[in-house]
Scaffold this active site. Structure first.
Site, PDB file in Angstrom:
ATOM      1  CG  PHE A  12      -1.639   1.195   1.579  1.00  0.00           C
ATOM      2  CD1 PHE A  12      -2.303   1.943   0.617  1.00  0.00           C
ATOM      3  CD2 PHE A  12      -1.666   1.631   2.893  1.00  0.00           C
ATOM      4  CE1 PHE A  12      -2.969   3.114   0.954  1.00  0.00           C
ATOM      5  CE2 PHE A  12      -2.335   2.788   3.253  1.00  0.00           C
ATOM      6  CZ  PHE A  12      -2.972   3.538   2.280  1.00  0.00           C
ATOM      7  CG  ASP A  57      12.375 -12.425   2.532  1.00  0.00           C
ATOM      8  OD1 ASP A  57      12.497 -11.364   3.180  1.00  0.00           O
ATOM      9  OD2 ASP A  57      12.002 -13.500   3.040  1.00  0.00           O
ATOM     10  CB  VAL A  58      14.582  -6.842   2.491  1.00  0.00           C
ATOM     11  CG1 VAL A  58      14.284  -6.177   1.172  1.00  0.00           C
ATOM     12  CG2 VAL A  58      13.448  -6.687   3.470  1.00  0.00           C
ATOM     13  CB  SER A  76       6.830  -4.524   7.655  1.00  0.00           C
ATOM     14  OG  SER A  76       6.319  -5.159   8.826  1.00  0.00           O
ATOM     15  N   GLY A 103      23.283  -2.157   6.096  1.00  0.00           N
ATOM     16  CA  GLY A 103      24.557  -2.543   5.473  1.00  0.00           C
ATOM     17  C   GLY A 103      24.636  -2.052   4.036  1.00  0.00           C
ATOM     18  CB  ALA A 115       8.075   2.275   7.238  1.00  0.00           C
ATOM     19  CE1 TYR A 146       4.452  -3.561  11.461  1.00  0.00           C
ATOM     20  CE2 TYR A 146       3.193  -2.388  13.115  1.00  0.00           C
ATOM     21  CZ  TYR A 146       3.775  -2.432  11.866  1.00  0.00           C
ATOM     22  OH  TYR A 146       3.694  -1.344  11.026  1.00  0.00           O
ATOM     23  CE1 TYR A 160      23.968  -1.440  11.865  1.00  0.00           C
ATOM     24  CE2 TYR A 160      25.159  -0.670   9.934  1.00  0.00           C
ATOM     25  CZ  TYR A 160      24.776  -1.693  10.774  1.00  0.00           C
ATOM     26  OH  TYR A 160      25.207  -2.968  10.517  1.00  0.00           O
TER      27      TYR A 160
END
Ligand code: UDP
Length: 328
Positions: A12, A57-58, A76, A103, A115, A146, A160
Protein backbone atom coordinates in the site's frame (compact mmCIF):
# COMPACT_ATOMS: atom_id res chain seq x y z
CA UNK A 1 19.16 10.91 -12.20
CA UNK A 2 18.99 10.17 -8.43
CA UNK A 3 18.36 6.52 -7.60
CA UNK A 4 16.09 5.27 -4.83
CA UNK A 5 15.40 1.74 -3.53
CA UNK A 6 11.92 1.22 -2.08
CA UNK A 7 11.29 -2.04 -0.21
CA UNK A 8 7.70 -3.21 0.13
CA UNK A 9 7.18 -1.56 -3.27
CA UNK A 10 4.11 -3.64 -4.15
CA UNK A 11 2.37 -2.81 -0.88
CA UNK A 12 0.00 0.00 0.00
CA UNK A 13 2.46 2.70 1.10
CA UNK A 14 5.37 1.31 -0.94
CA UNK A 15 3.47 1.55 -4.22
CA UNK A 16 2.38 5.14 -3.53
CA UNK A 17 6.00 6.00 -2.70
CA UNK A 18 7.09 4.53 -6.04
CA UNK A 19 4.59 6.83 -7.79
CA UNK A 20 5.81 9.84 -5.79
CA UNK A 21 9.50 9.27 -6.59
CA UNK A 22 8.74 8.63 -10.27
CA UNK A 23 6.84 11.95 -10.32
CA UNK A 24 9.82 13.66 -8.69
CA UNK A 25 12.09 12.40 -11.51
CA UNK A 26 13.95 9.60 -9.72
CA UNK A 27 15.14 6.23 -10.99
CA UNK A 28 13.09 3.91 -8.77
CA UNK A 29 14.05 0.36 -7.86
CA UNK A 30 11.17 -1.49 -6.19
CA UNK A 31 11.70 -4.61 -4.12
CA UNK A 32 9.09 -6.94 -2.64
CA UNK A 33 8.70 -10.63 -1.77
CA UNK A 34 4.97 -10.36 -2.55
CA UNK A 35 3.78 -12.11 0.62
CA UNK A 36 1.36 -9.30 1.39
CA UNK A 37 2.11 -6.99 -1.56
CA UNK A 38 0.42 -7.22 -4.93
CA UNK A 39 2.05 -6.53 -8.31
CA UNK A 40 -1.14 -4.94 -9.59
CA UNK A 41 -0.33 -1.92 -7.37
CA UNK A 42 2.75 -1.17 -9.49
CA UNK A 43 2.07 -2.81 -12.82
CA UNK A 44 1.53 0.63 -14.42
CA UNK A 45 5.22 1.39 -13.68
CA UNK A 46 6.79 -1.59 -15.45
CA UNK A 47 6.66 0.13 -18.85
CA UNK A 48 8.76 3.06 -17.59
CA UNK A 49 12.47 3.26 -18.31
CA UNK A 50 13.23 4.68 -14.86
CA UNK A 51 11.59 1.82 -12.94
CA UNK A 52 12.96 -1.59 -12.08
CA UNK A 53 11.63 -4.34 -9.85
CA UNK A 54 13.30 -7.11 -7.85
CA UNK A 55 11.27 -9.98 -6.43
CA UNK A 56 13.29 -10.49 -3.26
CA UNK A 57 12.91 -11.02 0.49
CA UNK A 58 14.96 -8.33 2.28
CA UNK A 59 15.47 -10.51 5.33
CA UNK A 60 18.03 -12.28 3.11
CA UNK A 61 21.19 -10.53 1.86
CA UNK A 62 20.22 -7.61 -0.41
CA UNK A 63 22.20 -6.82 -3.53
CA UNK A 64 21.40 -3.95 -5.88
CA UNK A 65 23.75 -3.10 -8.76
CA UNK A 66 24.79 0.53 -9.30
CA UNK A 67 24.57 3.60 -7.11
CA UNK A 68 21.85 4.40 -4.62
CA UNK A 69 21.11 7.83 -3.14
CA UNK A 70 18.18 6.85 -0.94
CA UNK A 71 16.65 3.71 0.54
CA UNK A 72 13.13 3.59 2.01
CA UNK A 73 12.41 0.44 4.01
CA UNK A 74 8.65 -0.16 3.77
CA UNK A 75 8.61 -3.93 3.59
CA UNK A 76 6.58 -5.42 6.44
CA UNK A 77 3.21 -6.94 7.14
CA UNK A 78 1.27 -4.10 8.76
CA UNK A 79 -2.03 -5.39 10.09
CA UNK A 80 -2.97 -7.43 13.16
CA UNK A 81 -4.32 -10.29 10.98
CA UNK A 82 -0.99 -10.50 9.14
CA UNK A 83 1.02 -10.57 12.38
CA UNK A 84 -0.99 -13.57 13.52
CA UNK A 85 -0.63 -15.38 10.23
CA UNK A 86 3.02 -14.61 9.49
CA UNK A 87 4.63 -13.72 12.83
CA UNK A 88 8.15 -14.97 12.06
CA UNK A 89 8.37 -13.09 8.76
CA UNK A 90 7.10 -9.97 10.55
CA UNK A 91 9.92 -10.21 13.08
CA UNK A 92 12.53 -10.98 10.43
CA UNK A 93 11.72 -8.17 8.01
CA UNK A 94 11.85 -5.53 10.77
CA UNK A 95 15.07 -6.87 12.32
CA UNK A 96 17.19 -8.86 9.83
CA UNK A 97 15.73 -6.93 6.90
CA UNK A 98 16.60 -3.59 8.48
CA UNK A 99 20.11 -4.82 9.30
CA UNK A 100 20.64 -5.83 5.66
CA UNK A 101 19.42 -2.47 4.41
CA UNK A 102 21.61 -0.57 6.86
CA UNK A 103 24.56 -2.54 5.47
CA UNK A 104 23.48 -1.72 1.94
CA UNK A 105 23.10 1.97 2.85
CA UNK A 106 26.65 1.94 4.27
CA UNK A 107 28.05 0.29 1.13
CA UNK A 108 26.26 2.73 -1.19
CA UNK A 109 26.61 5.77 1.08
CA UNK A 110 22.86 6.18 0.76
CA UNK A 111 20.44 7.83 3.16
CA UNK A 112 18.02 5.33 4.73
CA UNK A 113 14.48 6.09 5.90
CA UNK A 114 12.69 3.43 7.90
CA UNK A 115 8.92 3.04 8.24
CA UNK A 116 8.33 2.89 11.96
CA UNK A 117 4.91 3.03 13.51
CA UNK A 118 2.60 4.35 16.20
CA UNK A 119 2.67 0.72 17.46
CA UNK A 120 5.97 1.59 19.18
CA UNK A 121 3.71 3.41 21.67
CA UNK A 122 1.66 0.21 22.24
CA UNK A 123 -1.57 0.79 24.18
CA UNK A 124 -0.60 4.34 25.13
CA UNK A 125 -1.02 5.78 28.60
CA UNK A 126 -0.20 9.26 27.34
CA UNK A 127 -2.53 11.11 25.00
CA UNK A 128 -1.90 12.35 22.35
CA UNK A 129 1.36 10.54 21.69
CA UNK A 130 4.45 12.66 21.17
CA UNK A 131 7.82 11.33 20.10
CA UNK A 132 9.29 11.50 23.60
CA UNK A 133 6.74 9.00 24.99
CA UNK A 134 8.43 5.59 25.48
CA UNK A 135 5.30 3.50 25.03
CA UNK A 136 3.43 0.64 26.67
CA UNK A 137 4.01 -2.53 24.66
CA UNK A 138 3.30 -6.16 25.59
CA UNK A 139 6.41 -7.90 24.22
CA UNK A 140 4.79 -11.34 24.12
CA UNK A 141 1.28 -10.41 22.96
CA UNK A 142 0.00 -11.01 19.41
CA UNK A 143 1.13 -7.55 18.31
CA UNK A 144 4.52 -7.98 19.99
CA UNK A 145 6.09 -9.46 16.85
CA UNK A 146 5.39 -6.24 14.97
CA UNK A 147 5.81 -3.75 17.80
CA UNK A 148 9.11 -5.16 19.03
CA UNK A 149 10.52 -5.63 15.52
CA UNK A 150 9.76 -1.95 14.87
CA UNK A 151 11.25 -0.86 18.20
CA UNK A 152 14.39 -2.88 17.44
CA UNK A 153 14.40 -1.34 13.96
CA UNK A 154 14.51 2.14 15.48
CA UNK A 155 17.30 1.13 17.88
CA UNK A 156 19.55 -0.43 15.26
CA UNK A 157 18.93 2.49 12.91
CA UNK A 158 19.95 5.02 15.58
CA UNK A 159 22.99 2.85 16.42
CA UNK A 160 24.17 2.94 12.78
CA UNK A 161 23.56 6.67 12.73
CA UNK A 162 25.51 7.32 15.94
CA UNK A 163 28.25 4.70 15.55
CA UNK A 164 28.83 4.81 11.78
CA UNK A 165 27.55 8.31 11.04
CA UNK A 166 25.04 6.89 8.55
CA UNK A 167 22.34 9.32 7.40
CA UNK A 168 19.06 7.89 8.68
CA UNK A 169 15.44 9.03 9.08
CA UNK A 170 12.67 7.47 11.20
CA UNK A 171 8.99 8.02 10.31
CA UNK A 172 6.51 6.92 13.00
CA UNK A 173 3.50 6.28 10.82
CA UNK A 174 0.00 6.43 12.31
CA UNK A 175 -3.09 4.76 10.79
CA UNK A 176 -3.15 5.61 7.09
CA UNK A 177 -5.76 4.77 4.45
CA UNK A 178 -6.53 5.17 0.79
CA UNK A 179 -6.65 3.34 -2.53
CA UNK A 180 -4.61 0.09 -2.76
CA UNK A 181 -5.18 -0.99 0.81
CA UNK A 182 -5.60 -4.74 0.76
CA UNK A 183 -9.25 -5.63 1.06
CA UNK A 184 -8.58 -8.66 3.24
CA UNK A 185 -5.87 -7.31 5.52
CA UNK A 186 -8.30 -7.09 8.44
CA UNK A 187 -7.73 -3.40 9.06
CA UNK A 188 -10.79 -1.48 9.94
CA UNK A 189 -11.27 0.63 6.79
CA UNK A 190 -11.06 -2.17 4.19
CA UNK A 191 -12.96 -4.44 6.59
CA UNK A 192 -15.91 -2.02 6.94
CA UNK A 193 -16.01 -1.00 3.27
CA UNK A 194 -15.67 -4.62 2.12
CA UNK A 195 -18.50 -5.65 4.45
CA UNK A 196 -20.73 -2.82 3.20
CA UNK A 197 -20.05 -3.75 -0.44
CA UNK A 198 -20.74 -7.46 0.19
CA UNK A 199 -23.94 -6.66 2.08
CA UNK A 200 -22.59 -8.00 5.39
CA UNK A 201 -22.93 -6.50 8.86
CA UNK A 202 -20.11 -4.20 10.00
CA UNK A 203 -18.05 -5.89 12.73
CA UNK A 204 -17.18 -3.45 15.51
CA UNK A 205 -14.72 -4.95 17.98
CA UNK A 206 -15.42 -4.31 21.67
CA UNK A 207 -17.97 -1.57 22.33
CA UNK A 208 -16.37 0.63 19.66
CA UNK A 209 -15.25 3.28 22.15
CA UNK A 210 -11.59 2.78 21.18
CA UNK A 211 -10.30 5.60 18.98
CA UNK A 212 -8.04 5.98 15.97
CA UNK A 213 -6.93 8.98 13.87
CA UNK A 214 -6.84 8.27 10.14
CA UNK A 215 -4.46 9.94 7.70
CA UNK A 216 -5.12 9.98 3.95
CA UNK A 217 -2.32 8.37 1.95
CA UNK A 218 -1.38 11.47 -0.11
CA UNK A 219 -0.72 13.43 3.09
CA UNK A 220 1.29 10.54 4.52
CA UNK A 221 3.47 10.25 1.41
CA UNK A 222 4.10 14.01 1.42
CA UNK A 223 5.17 13.85 5.08
CA UNK A 224 7.52 10.93 4.45
CA UNK A 225 9.08 12.66 1.45
CA UNK A 226 9.68 15.85 3.43
CA UNK A 227 11.23 13.87 6.28
CA UNK A 228 13.59 12.05 3.91
CA UNK A 229 14.75 15.37 2.45
CA UNK A 230 15.13 17.01 5.88
CA UNK A 231 18.26 16.83 7.99
CA UNK A 232 16.48 15.44 11.06
CA UNK A 233 17.53 11.97 12.24
CA UNK A 234 15.31 11.39 15.27
CA UNK A 235 11.80 9.89 15.01
CA UNK A 236 8.96 12.05 13.67
CA UNK A 237 5.24 11.23 13.97
CA UNK A 238 3.40 11.38 10.65
CA UNK A 239 -0.36 11.10 10.92
CA UNK A 240 -3.62 12.98 11.08
CA UNK A 241 -4.60 14.11 14.60
CA UNK A 242 -8.35 14.10 13.85
CA UNK A 243 -9.55 11.35 16.21
CA UNK A 244 -12.78 9.32 16.07
CA UNK A 245 -14.22 6.35 17.95
CA UNK A 246 -14.58 3.14 15.94
CA UNK A 247 -18.34 3.05 16.59
CA UNK A 248 -18.81 6.59 15.22
CA UNK A 249 -16.59 5.65 12.31
CA UNK A 250 -18.76 2.58 11.51
CA UNK A 251 -21.78 4.89 11.41
CA UNK A 252 -19.93 7.27 9.08
CA UNK A 253 -19.22 4.36 6.72
CA UNK A 254 -22.86 3.29 6.70
CA UNK A 255 -23.80 6.86 5.68
CA UNK A 256 -21.02 7.04 3.08
CA UNK A 257 -21.93 3.76 1.42
CA UNK A 258 -25.65 4.45 1.58
CA UNK A 259 -26.26 0.89 2.69
CA UNK A 260 -28.59 -0.20 5.46
CA UNK A 261 -26.05 -2.53 7.10
CA UNK A 262 -26.30 -3.23 10.81
CA UNK A 263 -23.47 -3.10 13.29
CA UNK A 264 -22.44 -6.40 14.91
CA UNK A 265 -20.31 -6.26 18.05
CA UNK A 266 -17.48 -8.79 18.38
CA UNK A 267 -14.80 -9.40 21.01
CA UNK A 268 -12.03 -6.83 21.27
CA UNK A 269 -8.70 -8.33 20.10
CA UNK A 270 -5.97 -8.71 22.72
CA UNK A 271 -3.85 -5.61 23.36
CA UNK A 272 -5.97 -3.49 21.00
CA UNK A 273 -4.91 0.10 21.83
CA UNK A 274 -7.81 2.03 23.43
CA UNK A 275 -6.86 5.39 21.98
CA UNK A 276 -4.46 6.78 19.44
CA UNK A 277 -3.78 10.30 18.23
CA UNK A 278 -0.48 11.66 16.97
CA UNK A 279 1.02 14.81 18.38
CA UNK A 280 2.37 16.28 15.15
CA UNK A 281 3.98 19.45 16.53
CA UNK A 282 7.42 18.19 15.53
CA UNK A 283 6.41 17.45 11.92
CA UNK A 284 4.80 20.90 11.71
CA UNK A 285 7.88 22.62 13.02
CA UNK A 286 10.64 20.63 11.30
CA UNK A 287 8.96 19.60 8.05
CA UNK A 288 6.43 22.43 7.72
CA UNK A 289 3.92 19.63 7.20
CA UNK A 290 0.39 18.91 8.28
CA UNK A 291 -2.41 16.86 6.70
CA UNK A 292 -4.61 18.62 4.15
CA UNK A 293 -7.18 15.98 3.21
CA UNK A 294 -10.16 15.70 5.56
CA UNK A 295 -11.79 12.34 6.30
CA UNK A 296 -14.91 12.94 4.18
CA UNK A 297 -12.80 13.67 1.10
CA UNK A 298 -10.29 10.88 1.73
CA UNK A 299 -12.96 8.29 2.48
CA UNK A 300 -14.85 9.16 -0.69
CA UNK A 301 -11.73 8.49 -2.80
CA UNK A 302 -11.08 5.29 -0.88
CA UNK A 303 -14.65 4.08 -1.28
CA UNK A 304 -14.53 4.84 -5.03
CA UNK A 305 -11.41 2.67 -5.27
CA UNK A 306 -12.97 -0.29 -3.48
CA UNK A 307 -16.16 0.08 -5.54
CA UNK A 308 -14.09 -0.20 -8.72
CA UNK A 309 -12.83 -3.69 -7.77
CA UNK A 310 -14.50 -6.60 -9.52
CA UNK A 311 -17.13 -8.69 -7.71
CA UNK A 312 -14.77 -11.63 -7.92
CA UNK A 313 -11.99 -9.70 -6.20
CA UNK A 314 -14.37 -8.48 -3.54
CA UNK A 315 -15.32 -12.04 -2.55
CA UNK A 316 -12.11 -13.91 -3.33
CA UNK A 317 -9.97 -11.51 -1.35
CA UNK A 318 -11.79 -12.37 1.86
CA UNK A 319 -10.24 -15.84 1.73
CA UNK A 320 -6.60 -15.32 0.76
CA UNK A 321 -4.44 -17.38 3.08
CA UNK A 322 -0.79 -17.45 3.96
CA UNK A 323 -0.29 -21.18 4.55
CA UNK A 324 2.25 -21.51 1.74
CA UNK A 325 4.41 -18.75 3.20
CA UNK A 326 4.04 -20.02 6.76
CA UNK A 327 5.77 -23.24 5.82
CA UNK A 328 8.89 -21.35 4.74
N1 UDP B 1 -11.71 -2.97 14.19
C1 UDP B 1 -13.07 -3.23 14.26
N2 UDP B 1 -13.63 -4.06 13.31
C2 UDP B 1 -12.92 -4.63 12.31
C3 UDP B 1 -11.53 -4.34 12.24
C4 UDP B 1 -10.96 -3.52 13.19
O1 UDP B 1 -13.77 -2.72 15.16
O2 UDP B 1 -13.51 -5.38 11.51
C5 UDP B 1 -11.11 -2.07 15.19
C6 UDP B 1 -9.87 -2.65 15.89
O3 UDP B 1 -10.24 -3.45 17.00
C7 UDP B 1 -9.14 -1.39 16.29
C8 UDP B 1 -9.50 -0.38 15.19
O4 UDP B 1 -10.65 -0.92 14.53
O5 UDP B 1 -9.60 -0.90 17.52
C9 UDP B 1 -8.42 -0.17 14.17
O6 UDP B 1 -7.97 -1.42 13.74
P1 UDP B 1 -6.89 -1.62 12.61
O7 UDP B 1 -6.60 -3.08 12.55
O8 UDP B 1 -7.35 -0.94 11.37
O9 UDP B 1 -5.61 -0.81 13.08
P2 UDP B 1 -4.76 -0.81 14.43
O10 UDP B 1 -5.51 -1.49 15.54
O11 UDP B 1 -3.48 -1.48 14.09
O12 UDP B 1 -4.62 0.64 14.68
Amino acid sequence: MKRVLITGAAGFLGSHLCDKFIDEGFYVIGMDNLITGDLKNIEHLFKLENFDFYHHDVSKFVHVPGDLDYILHFASPASPIDYLKIPIQTLKVGSLGTHNLLGLAMAKQARLLIASTSEVYGDPQVHPQSENYFGNVNTIGPRGVYDEAKRFQESITMAYHRFHGLETRIARIFNTYGPRMRLNDGRVIPAFIGQALRGEDLTVFGDGSQTRSFCYVDDQIDGIYRLLMSDYSEPVNIGNPHEISILDFAEEIIKLTGTDQKIRFEALPKDDPMQRQPDISKAKEILDWEPKVNRAEGMKKTYDYFKSLSKEELHKSAHKDFSEHNRK
